[in-house]
Design a protein around this motif. Structure first.
Motif, PDB file in Angstrom:
ATOM      1  N   SER A 157       0.824  -1.209   0.000  1.00 53.21           N
ATOM      2  CA  SER A 157       0.000   0.000   0.000  1.00 53.21           C
ATOM      3  C   SER A 157       0.859   1.261   0.000  1.00 53.21           C
ATOM      4  CB  SER A 157      -0.962  -0.003   1.195  1.00 53.21           C
ATOM      5  OG  SER A 157      -0.279  -0.334   2.386  1.00 53.21           O
ATOM      6  N   ASP A 158       1.984   1.228   0.724  1.00 58.68           N
ATOM      7  CA  ASP A 158       2.900   2.373   0.734  1.00 58.68           C
ATOM      8  C   ASP A 158       3.620   2.495  -0.609  1.00 58.68           C
ATOM      9  OD1 ASP A 158       2.251   2.955   3.318  1.00 58.68           O
ATOM     10  OD2 ASP A 158       4.044   2.040   4.198  1.00 58.68           O
ATOM     11  N   TYR A 159       4.112   1.372  -1.111  1.00 56.22           N
ATOM     12  CA  TYR A 159       4.905   1.368  -2.338  1.00 56.22           C
ATOM     13  C   TYR A 159       4.086   1.821  -3.546  1.00 56.22           C
ATOM     14  CZ  TYR A 159       8.108  -0.357  -5.932  1.00 56.22           C
ATOM     15  OH  TYR A 159       8.948  -0.457  -7.002  1.00 56.22           O
ATOM     16  N   MET A 160       2.849   1.339  -3.635  1.00 59.17           N
ATOM     17  CA  MET A 160       2.022   1.673  -4.794  1.00 59.17           C
ATOM     18  C   MET A 160       1.631   3.149  -4.825  1.00 59.17           C
ATOM     19  SD  MET A 160      -0.364  -1.699  -5.474  1.00 59.17           S
ATOM     20  CE  MET A 160      -1.085  -1.795  -3.843  1.00 59.17           C
ATOM     21  N   LYS A 161       1.612   3.770  -3.655  1.00 64.07           N
ATOM     22  CA  LYS A 161       1.273   5.197  -3.595  1.00 64.07           C
ATOM     23  C   LYS A 161       2.518   6.074  -3.660  1.00 64.07           C
ATOM     24  CE  LYS A 161      -2.869   4.502  -0.751  1.00 64.07           C
ATOM     25  NZ  LYS A 161      -3.473   4.739   0.590  1.00 64.07           N
ATOM     26  N   GLY A 162       3.670   5.494  -3.318  1.00 68.12           N
ATOM     27  CA  GLY A 162       4.898   6.273  -3.253  1.00 68.12           C
ATOM     28  C   GLY A 162       5.881   5.948  -4.339  1.00 68.12           C
ATOM     29  N   GLU A 163       6.974   5.294  -3.954  1.00 71.80           N
ATOM     30  CA  GLU A 163       8.081   5.042  -4.866  1.00 71.80           C
ATOM     31  C   GLU A 163       7.684   4.224  -6.093  1.00 71.80           C
ATOM     32  OE1 GLU A 163      12.739   3.520  -4.592  1.00 71.80           O
ATOM     33  OE2 GLU A 163      11.430   3.483  -2.837  1.00 71.80           O
ATOM     34  N   GLY A 164       6.722   3.342  -5.920  1.00 72.57           N
ATOM     35  CA  GLY A 164       6.332   2.491  -7.037  1.00 72.57           C
ATOM     36  C   GLY A 164       5.120   2.966  -7.805  1.00 72.57           C
ATOM     37  N   LYS A 165       4.725   4.198  -7.606  1.00 71.30           N
ATOM     38  CA  LYS A 165       3.515   4.707  -8.239  1.00 71.30           C
ATOM     39  C   LYS A 165       3.570   4.612  -9.762  1.00 71.30           C
ATOM     40  CE  LYS A 165       0.388   8.687  -8.284  1.00 71.30           C
ATOM     41  NZ  LYS A 165       0.143  10.056  -7.766  1.00 71.30           N
ATOM     42  N   ASP A 166       4.720   4.922 -10.343  1.00 70.45           N
ATOM     43  CA  ASP A 166       4.838   4.931 -11.807  1.00 70.45           C
ATOM     44  C   ASP A 166       4.764   3.539 -12.422  1.00 70.45           C
ATOM     45  OD1 ASP A 166       5.044   7.662 -11.763  1.00 70.45           O
ATOM     46  OD2 ASP A 166       7.232   7.696 -11.893  1.00 70.45           O
ATOM     47  N   VAL A 167       5.009   2.509 -11.619  1.00 66.17           N
ATOM     48  CA  VAL A 167       4.944   1.147 -12.154  1.00 66.17           C
ATOM     49  C   VAL A 167       3.793   0.357 -11.540  1.00 66.17           C
ATOM     50  CG1 VAL A 167       7.362   0.944 -12.813  1.00 66.17           C
ATOM     51  CG2 VAL A 167       6.687   0.425 -10.452  1.00 66.17           C
ATOM     52  N   THR A 168       2.814   1.064 -11.017  1.00 68.08           N
ATOM     53  CA  THR A 168       1.612   0.432 -10.480  1.00 68.08           C
ATOM     54  C   THR A 168       0.458   0.649 -11.447  1.00 68.08           C
ATOM     55  OG1 THR A 168       2.302   0.731  -8.172  1.00 68.08           O
ATOM     56  CG2 THR A 168      -0.036   0.383  -8.573  1.00 68.08           C
ATOM     57  N   ASP A 169      -0.149  -0.423 -11.857  1.00 64.11           N
ATOM     58  CA  ASP A 169      -1.247  -0.382 -12.814  1.00 64.11           C
ATOM     59  C   ASP A 169      -2.334   0.598 -12.365  1.00 64.11           C
ATOM     60  OD1 ASP A 169      -3.266  -0.857 -14.593  1.00 64.11           O
ATOM     61  OD2 ASP A 169      -3.428  -3.013 -14.206  1.00 64.11           O
ATOM     62  N   PRO A 170      -2.561   1.678 -13.096  1.00 63.86           N
ATOM     63  CA  PRO A 170      -3.562   2.671 -12.697  1.00 63.86           C
ATOM     64  C   PRO A 170      -4.990   2.130 -12.781  1.00 63.86           C
ATOM     65  CG  PRO A 170      -2.747   3.152 -14.891  1.00 63.86           C
ATOM     66  CD  PRO A 170      -1.874   2.062 -14.348  1.00 63.86           C
ATOM     67  N   TYR A 171      -5.156   0.995 -13.456  1.00 62.32           N
ATOM     68  CA  TYR A 171      -6.488   0.402 -13.591  1.00 62.32           C
ATOM     69  C   TYR A 171      -6.751  -0.645 -12.506  1.00 62.32           C
ATOM     70  CZ  TYR A 171      -5.744   2.442 -18.197  1.00 62.32           C
ATOM     71  OH  TYR A 171      -5.458   3.312 -19.227  1.00 62.32           O
ATOM     72  N   LEU A 172      -5.780  -0.856 -11.636  1.00 62.15           N
ATOM     73  CA  LEU A 172      -5.886  -1.874 -10.601  1.00 62.15           C
ATOM     74  C   LEU A 172      -6.838  -1.420  -9.494  1.00 62.15           C
ATOM     75  CD1 LEU A 172      -4.700  -4.588  -9.558  1.00 62.15           C
ATOM     76  CD2 LEU A 172      -2.974  -3.222  -8.363  1.00 62.15           C
ATOM     77  N   ASP A 173      -7.852  -2.239  -9.190  1.00 64.44           N
ATOM     78  CA  ASP A 173      -8.804  -1.943  -8.126  1.00 64.44           C
ATOM     79  C   ASP A 173      -8.527  -2.889  -6.963  1.00 64.44           C
ATOM     80  OD1 ASP A 173     -10.893  -1.304  -6.480  1.00 64.44           O
ATOM     81  OD2 ASP A 173     -12.483  -1.898  -7.868  1.00 64.44           O
ATOM     82  N   VAL A 174      -7.692  -2.455  -6.040  1.00 67.03           N
ATOM     83  CA  VAL A 174      -7.281  -3.311  -4.923  1.00 67.03           C
ATOM     84  C   VAL A 174      -8.481  -3.717  -4.079  1.00 67.03           C
ATOM     85  CG1 VAL A 174      -5.895  -3.429  -2.821  1.00 67.03           C
ATOM     86  CG2 VAL A 174      -4.968  -2.335  -4.861  1.00 67.03           C
ATOM     87  N   ASN A 175      -9.452  -2.832  -3.931  1.00 69.40           N
ATOM     88  CA  ASN A 175     -10.614  -3.144  -3.100  1.00 69.40           C
ATOM     89  C   ASN A 175     -11.522  -4.202  -3.718  1.00 69.40           C
ATOM     90  OD1 ASN A 175      -9.974  -1.330  -1.006  1.00 69.40           O
ATOM     91  ND2 ASN A 175     -10.819   0.381  -2.164  1.00 69.40           N
ATOM     92  N   ASP A 176     -11.250  -4.555  -4.951  1.00 70.67           N
ATOM     93  CA  ASP A 176     -12.050  -5.576  -5.624  1.00 70.67           C
ATOM     94  C   ASP A 176     -11.554  -6.986  -5.294  1.00 70.67           C
ATOM     95  OD1 ASP A 176     -14.182  -6.249  -7.421  1.00 70.67           O
ATOM     96  OD2 ASP A 176     -12.686  -6.761  -8.920  1.00 70.67           O
ATOM     97  N   PHE A 177     -10.438  -7.086  -4.579  1.00 73.00           N
ATOM     98  CA  PHE A 177      -9.871  -8.387  -4.247  1.00 73.00           C
ATOM     99  C   PHE A 177     -10.568  -9.012  -3.044  1.00 73.00           C
ATOM    100  CE2 PHE A 177      -6.659  -6.763  -6.969  1.00 73.00           C
ATOM    101  CZ  PHE A 177      -5.970  -7.859  -7.472  1.00 73.00           C
ATOM    102  N   ILE A 178     -10.845 -10.317  -3.144  1.00 70.68           N
ATOM    103  CA  ILE A 178     -11.416 -11.053  -2.019  1.00 70.68           C
ATOM    104  C   ILE A 178     -10.281 -11.479  -1.099  1.00 70.68           C
ATOM    105  CG2 ILE A 178     -12.652 -13.161  -1.372  1.00 70.68           C
ATOM    106  CD1 ILE A 178     -14.028 -13.070  -4.086  1.00 70.68           C
ATOM    107  N   GLY A 179     -10.471 -11.319   0.198  1.00 72.20           N
ATOM    108  CA  GLY A 179      -9.468 -11.764   1.150  1.00 72.20           C
ATOM    109  C   GLY A 179      -8.446 -10.721   1.533  1.00 72.20           C
ATOM    110  N   LYS A 180      -8.693  -9.468   1.168  1.00 67.80           N
ATOM    111  CA  LYS A 180      -7.723  -8.412   1.468  1.00 67.80           C
ATOM    112  C   LYS A 180      -7.514  -8.227   2.970  1.00 67.80           C
ATOM    113  CE  LYS A 180      -8.776  -4.161   0.796  1.00 67.80           C
ATOM    114  NZ  LYS A 180      -8.767  -2.720   0.874  1.00 67.80           N
ATOM    115  N   SER A 181      -8.545  -8.520   3.764  1.00 67.92           N
ATOM    116  CA  SER A 181      -8.419  -8.345   5.214  1.00 67.92           C
ATOM    117  C   SER A 181      -7.379  -9.293   5.798  1.00 67.92           C
ATOM    118  CB  SER A 181      -9.770  -8.589   5.897  1.00 67.92           C
ATOM    119  OG  SER A 181     -10.224  -9.912   5.679  1.00 67.92           O
ATOM    120  N   PHE A 182      -7.188 -10.454   5.153  1.00 68.86           N
ATOM    121  CA  PHE A 182      -6.228 -11.433   5.648  1.00 68.86           C
ATOM    122  C   PHE A 182      -4.799 -11.082   5.256  1.00 68.86           C
ATOM    123  CE2 PHE A 182     -10.151 -14.010   5.069  1.00 68.86           C
ATOM    124  CZ  PHE A 182     -10.399 -14.235   6.403  1.00 68.86           C
ATOM    125  N   THR A 183      -4.633 -10.146   4.353  1.00 69.22           N
ATOM    126  CA  THR A 183      -3.288  -9.774   3.907  1.00 69.22           C
ATOM    127  C   THR A 183      -2.938  -8.350   4.332  1.00 69.22           C
ATOM    128  OG1 THR A 183      -4.132  -9.039   1.751  1.00 69.22           O
ATOM    129  CG2 THR A 183      -3.435 -11.328   1.934  1.00 69.22           C
TER     130      THR A 183
END
Length: 313
Positions: A157-183
């Motif tokens: 979550s830190d990397y995708m918003k910070g240092e890795g922002k330019d290489v993070t898929d802008p179409y990626l919907d992290v909240n659409d993933f099942i099981g995110k609470s466990f990770t």
């Protein structure tokens, strides 16, 4: 985690750079990975021949994969090594998605498939030695506590918003993933991206459960209404009722319970870790995993603080 077992991508600090592309790769609807010159013809080939059907239109797929190709330009020729255990989902990632990713991005992605125990052993070796064994890991979300405590993992979550922002898929919907609470660790950060899960489903015959005669007989015998079970004792009652009391429906012998249609080595642990725990058998009154997991181990702040046989341990 054995009751809902999200696999996750764990990024070591040594992996950095284009690994978020690989993360987005496994995560997105039509993710990709491996080596070659990328152009729209290559992208279109994969869209038409492999990535159908999709929740995205072909135009939307093209737009996203063009982003992959462009974002990967500074990293063409780079080699990335990823590992996961032997599961069909990961075999597809290794044989098909890795090849697609490489052709589209020009990044050489090698995805190894090894046994589950070997994944854990190599991960421990890397964390303890500080020497890079693999750049990216797909391992059980059971390890969220380890990654949180050891400080050896990039918080996605830190990397995708910070240092890795330019290489993070802008179409990626992290909240659409099942099981995110466990990770997600106690600090609220996402350390692992769910990749696949073992879902446990309860199927029931609606016509049997709504039959007035069956409902009346069940209520008279057990003292509560016939319905989808909410705990293990109700599950047992319903199985016994249809198997031994109803016995036949329309001249056909019926059974109140069947778990899995074929033999499987995982049958044992799925029962103990999944069905029993979800039914509250691990700890009465406390939701599974919060803060007691299916082995009766009490957790505080993502750390085990005690086990009890009374809690199912």
């Amino acid at each position: 985690m054995r009751h809902l077992k999200p696999r996750k991508h764990h990024l070591t600090k040594a992996s950095y750079l284009a690994m978020t592309s690989a993360v987005a790769l496994f995560a997105a609807t039509m993710t990709l990975s491996a080596p070659a010159r990328s152009d729209d013809a290559t992208i279109q080939k994969w869209i038409d021949s492999e990535f159908q059907p999709s929740t995205l239109s072909k135009e939307e797929q093209l737009k996203e994969l063009q982003w992959f190709a462009k974002a990967a330009e500074p990293f063409k020729g780079m080699e990335i090594n990823v590992v996961s255990e032997t599961i069909t989902t990961h075999e597809y990632e290794a044989k098909t998605l890795a090849k697609a990713f490489s052709e589209i991005t020009g990044i050489k992605l090698k995805h190894d498939i090894i046994q589950e125990g070997d994944v854990v052993e190599k991960l421990q070796t890397q964390m303890q030695s500080g020497k890079n064994v693999y750049d990216g890991w797909i391992n059980d979300s059971d390890l969220i506590g380890t990654h949180f405590r050891y400080g050896q993992t990039i918080a996605l979550s830190d990397y995708m918003k910070g240092e890795g922002k330019d290489v993070t898929d802008p179409y990626l919907d992290v909240n659409d993933f099942i099981g995110k609470s466990f990770t997600t660790a106690p600090d609220g950060k996402l350390y692992q991206l769910p990749d696949q899960q073992f879902a446990n489903l309860y199927w029931f015959r609606y016509d049997w459960f709504t039959n007035p005669d069956y409902k009346a007989k069940f209520k008279a015998k057990y003292g509560y209404d016939l319905g989808v079970p909410v705990n293990w004792s109700a599950y047992e009652d319903i199985a016994e009722f249809f198997t031994n009391d109803i016995k036949e429906i329309n001249g056909v012998k019926v059974y109140g319970h069947m778990d899995y249609g074929k033999k499987d080595p995982s049958l044992g642990w799925r029962f103990t870790d999944a069905w029993l725990s979800m039914a509250g058998n691990g700890d009465k009154g406390i939701p599974n995993g919060l803060p007691v997991d299916e082995w009766g181990i009490r957790m505080e702040g993502c750390r085990p603080v005690g086990s009890s046989v009374e809690r199912g341990g």
